[in-house]
Structure formats: structure tokens, C-alpha cells
Design an enzyme around this catalytic site. Structure first.
Site, mmCIF file in Angstrom:
data_model
loop_
_atom_site.group_PDB
_atom_site.id
_atom_site.type_symbol
_atom_site.label_atom_id
_atom_site.label_comp_id
_atom_site.label_asym_id
_atom_site.label_seq_id
_atom_site.Cartn_x
_atom_site.Cartn_y
_atom_site.Cartn_z
ATOM 1 N N THR A 191 -7.939 5.588 -5.586
ATOM 2 C CA THR A 191 -9.099 5.589 -6.472
ATOM 3 C C THR A 191 -10.388 5.410 -5.690
ATOM 4 O O THR A 191 -10.383 4.773 -4.651
ATOM 5 C CB THR A 191 -8.935 4.365 -7.405
ATOM 6 O OG1 THR A 191 -7.759 4.563 -8.145
ATOM 7 C CG2 THR A 191 -10.115 4.141 -8.305
ATOM 8 N N GLY A 221 -3.459 3.542 -15.616
ATOM 9 C CA GLY A 221 -3.398 2.443 -14.646
ATOM 10 C C GLY A 221 -4.520 1.446 -14.870
ATOM 11 O O GLY A 221 -5.068 1.315 -15.966
ATOM 12 N N THR A 242 -7.869 -0.960 -5.984
ATOM 13 C CA THR A 242 -7.199 0.312 -5.759
ATOM 14 C C THR A 242 -5.737 0.022 -5.441
ATOM 15 O O THR A 242 -5.390 -1.086 -5.037
ATOM 16 C CB THR A 242 -7.876 1.109 -4.626
ATOM 17 O OG1 THR A 242 -7.210 2.359 -4.464
ATOM 18 C CG2 THR A 242 -7.860 0.351 -3.305
ATOM 19 N N GLY A 243 -4.908 1.026 -5.631
ATOM 20 C CA GLY A 243 -3.482 0.824 -5.371
ATOM 21 C C GLY A 243 -2.697 0.841 -6.666
ATOM 22 O O GLY A 243 -3.140 1.439 -7.657
HETATM 23 N N1 ASP Z 1 -5.216 2.217 -9.141
HETATM 24 C C1 ASP Z 1 -4.935 3.591 -9.419
HETATM 25 C C2 ASP Z 1 -3.944 3.680 -10.535
HETATM 26 O O1 ASP Z 1 -3.041 2.882 -10.587
HETATM 27 C C3 ASP Z 1 -4.448 4.366 -8.241
HETATM 28 C C4 ASP Z 1 -5.046 3.994 -6.905
HETATM 29 O O2 ASP Z 1 -6.035 3.348 -6.780
HETATM 30 O O3 ASP Z 1 -4.469 4.327 -5.910
HETATM 31 O O4 ASP Z 1 -4.037 4.590 -11.318
#
Ligand code: ASP
Length: 332
Positions: A191, A221, A242-243
Site C-alpha cells: 500500500t 483490508g 502496510t502489510g
Molecule cells: N495493507 C494492505 C491490505 O491488507 C496491503 C499492503 O499494504 O500490503 O490490503
């Protein structure tokens, strides 16, 4: 000392138990950056795509504009980058081939807006801002969000774009059975979250993503959820995540980081404490990458992740760089 061993959460204990190593980290940060902590304007955003996003946001900051405009215009660059596979119109689809976008935005007065599962619209972040400014609601989802965007004249784009569709078809062929838990790894998420402090001391944040690639249709998410993917308190600070969004939601991640800052932790300490909470709550950390990024009213920045590899872009009057965040552990 291993991070896990000394961060024992419990709010009263938190400030004391995380003080030593993070204070040191913060001091060295200050030593090589005299302006951090002075309340001078600063923009930070997640991952390397944050560099281009920051450049656009900085134009607003430089011309004494509002942090809210900066964080919107900043991440719009990432949303329009068709080479980006985790944000905006170049993003990867869900399991059934639909690219569904999530975004939210928040200012220093706790005004906020969000969209989730939005398909085929150019700028989810701007639709989120419109929700904030022109409706009594905070979040619109799915076809409601799309209709609202179209009513307000937002541009449409056909998604997935050609290359992404090709990848998705290949992925689909490789799946032997209905995918219950798509893999999350470096290639299929990331993200853009952005936090800005402007020349008048106003804080704002934005967060926008296409989410977890090949997710189960309908999955949302953390990114568009105020308090999870993003939180701003104009009297304290701001944080974004993020994640793996599911893990961030479980601890109301960005809100947790801001609340820890309210209780006296530095942005760095607060990010470390939130990551530690995620680690404590999950027995199985396989593939569970989460990174937090935080900024306080003094312009101090912190970042921390479960695994190595998380980085963030920082722009200020004297700096323009990509910085590797500290982390709890290496990938196995
Ligand atoms: N946090 C985002 C989600 O779970 C994805 C990301 O940041 O990598 O949709």
C-alpha cells in the site's frame, strides 16, 4: 536485547519498557537530521513508490498549502502509475479477476472519508475525500461507492489492465483448487500510506491500495479503515500501516500507534510497540509482514516492521530519501 523480550505491553509499562533502545535510535536520527523534531514540514510515505508521491505532495507543502491537499495529491501519483501492481489502476485483481480499490484520508480535525471495494475508478483517494466533504458518512463501499464517484464526475478506467489480466489468468490456471488463503509476499502487496505535517503545523494522512492480490472477492483490508490503515490526531500525530491488513485490523494498528504517542512514546517507540503487539497476538507469523510509519507534531518520524524489507520515503526542506525501517526479524 531482542525487541520481543523487552517490549512488554501494558500501557503504564510501555513508556518505561521501550524507552532505552528507541531513545538511542531517535537520538541518532536527530543527530543526522537537525530539523526533525522542530515541527518543520515533512512528508513521509511507505515503500519506494513513496519517493514520487512525496515529490508531488511537497509541491503543496512548499507553497504553504494544506497537508490534506498534499497527502491527496501525493498518493494520486501512485494511483495513476500503471506499472504499480499494488495501488490504483495497475493493481492486481481479486481471485475472480476484479480489481477492487480501497482508500481513506483524514485531516487534523479528525474529518475522514473512505471507500472500499471500488472498481474501475481512477482516483479512490479523491473519492474518499469527496465522501468526507460531501456526505454525512465516513465510508462508502462497492457499487454504492462507484455510483457516488460517477455522480461526482470521477474518471473511469477499465481494470485489470492487459498485463495484469495476463498474470491473473496464469495464476488462475496454476491453482488446483479454490484458493482459501492466497499467499502474501513482497510481490503481491504494498500500500501507499502518506503522512504530512505542513508549515502551519497541520497533520493529515492518506492510504490507498488494491489490497491483497488474488484475495477472496469482497475482502477489505486495513487500508480504508480509519484507525487500522490510517489514523490522525491533530494534537498528537499520525500513523499508517502496510502489510497484512487482517493483522493490522486486529490491533486497530494506526490508532494504537497514535494512542501510544499520546502517552508519551516517540513515533519510533510507538511503531515498535504496535509491531510487538502484532507479534504477541499471532502464533503463526509465517508471511505476516506488517510495517507502521508514524509522524508526530514535532516532525519526528518512526517506522518499524515485523520482517526486514520495509522502507519509507521522507521529504523535508533538506532531505529527500528512501530509508530502511528497523524490524523485528529477518525473513526465514
Ligand atoms: N495493507 C494492505 C491490505 O491488507 C496491503 C499492503 O499494504 O500490503 O490490503
Amino acid at each position: 536485547m531482542k525487541r520481543r523480550n523487552f517490549v512488554k505491553l501494558g500501557l503504564a509499562g510501555a513508556a518505561v519498557s521501550v524507552m532505552k533502545p528507541s531513545m538511542a535510535a531517535q537520538l541518532s536520527e536527530k543527530q543526522h537530521n537537525h530539523e526533525m523534531g522542530t515541527g518543520a514540514p515533512v512528508v513521509v510515505s511507505t515503500w519506494s513508490h513513496g519517493m514520487a508521491a512525496n515529490a508531488s505532495a511537497w509541491k503543496v507543502i512548499e507553497s504553504k498549502g494544506h497537508a490534506l491537499d498534499a497527502v491527496e495529491q501525493g498518493v494520486m501519483v501512485t494511483e495513476m502509475d500503471i506499472a504499480n501492481r499494488s495501488v490504483g489502476i495497475g493493481g492486481r485483481p481479486d481471485r475472480d479477476g476484479h480489481v477492487t480499490l480501497d482508500a481513506c484520508i483524514m485531516d487534523e480535525e479528525s474529518r475522514c472519508g473512505a471507500v472500499a471495494c471500488l472498481e474501475g475508478i481512477d482516483h479512490p483517494i479523491s473519492v474518499a475525500r469527496k465522501v468526507m466533504e460531501e456526505t454525512p458518512h465516513v465510508m462508502l463501499v462497492g457499487s454504492g461507492a462507484r455510483d457516488f464517484a460517477l455522480e461526482h464526475g470521477f474518471g473511469q478506467t477499465k481494470t485489470p489492465i492487459k498485463e495484469v489480466k495476463k498474470d491473473w489468468k496464469k495464476w488462475k490456471k496454476e491453482q488446483k483448487e479454490m484458493v482459501k488463503k492466497p499467499e502474501i509476499n513482497h510481490e503481491n502487496h504494498d500500500t501507499v500510506g502518506m503522512l504530512a505535517l505542513d508549515a502551519k503545523g497541520r497533520l493529515s494522512g492518506s492510504c490507498t491500495t488494491s489490497g491483497w492480490a488474488y484475495k477472496i472477492p469482497g475482502r477489505v483490508g486495513d487500508s480504508p479503515i480509519i484507525g487500522a490503515g490510517l489514523f490522525v490526531d491533530g494534537h498528537v500525530g499520525a500513523a499508517c500501516a502496510t502489510g497484512m491488513g487482517e493483522a493490522v485490523i486486529r490491533i486497530a494498528g494506526s490508532h494504537t500507534v497514535v494512542e501510544l504517542m499520546r502517552q508519551g512514546l516517540s513515533p519510533q517507540q510507538a511503531c515498535e510497540a504496535a509491531v510487538e503487539r502484532i507479534i504477541q497476538k499471532h502464533k503463526d507469523l509465517t508471511g505476516l509482514q506488517v510495517g507502521f510509519l508514524a509522524l508526530n507534531l514535532e516532525g519526528e518520524v518512526g517506522a518499524y516492521s515485523v520482517y526486514s524489507g520495509f522502507n519509507y520515503a521522507l521529504k523535508s526542506n533538506v532531505r529527500d530519501e528512501l530509508i530502511d525501517a528497523n524490524y523485528d526479524r529477518e525473513w526465514d
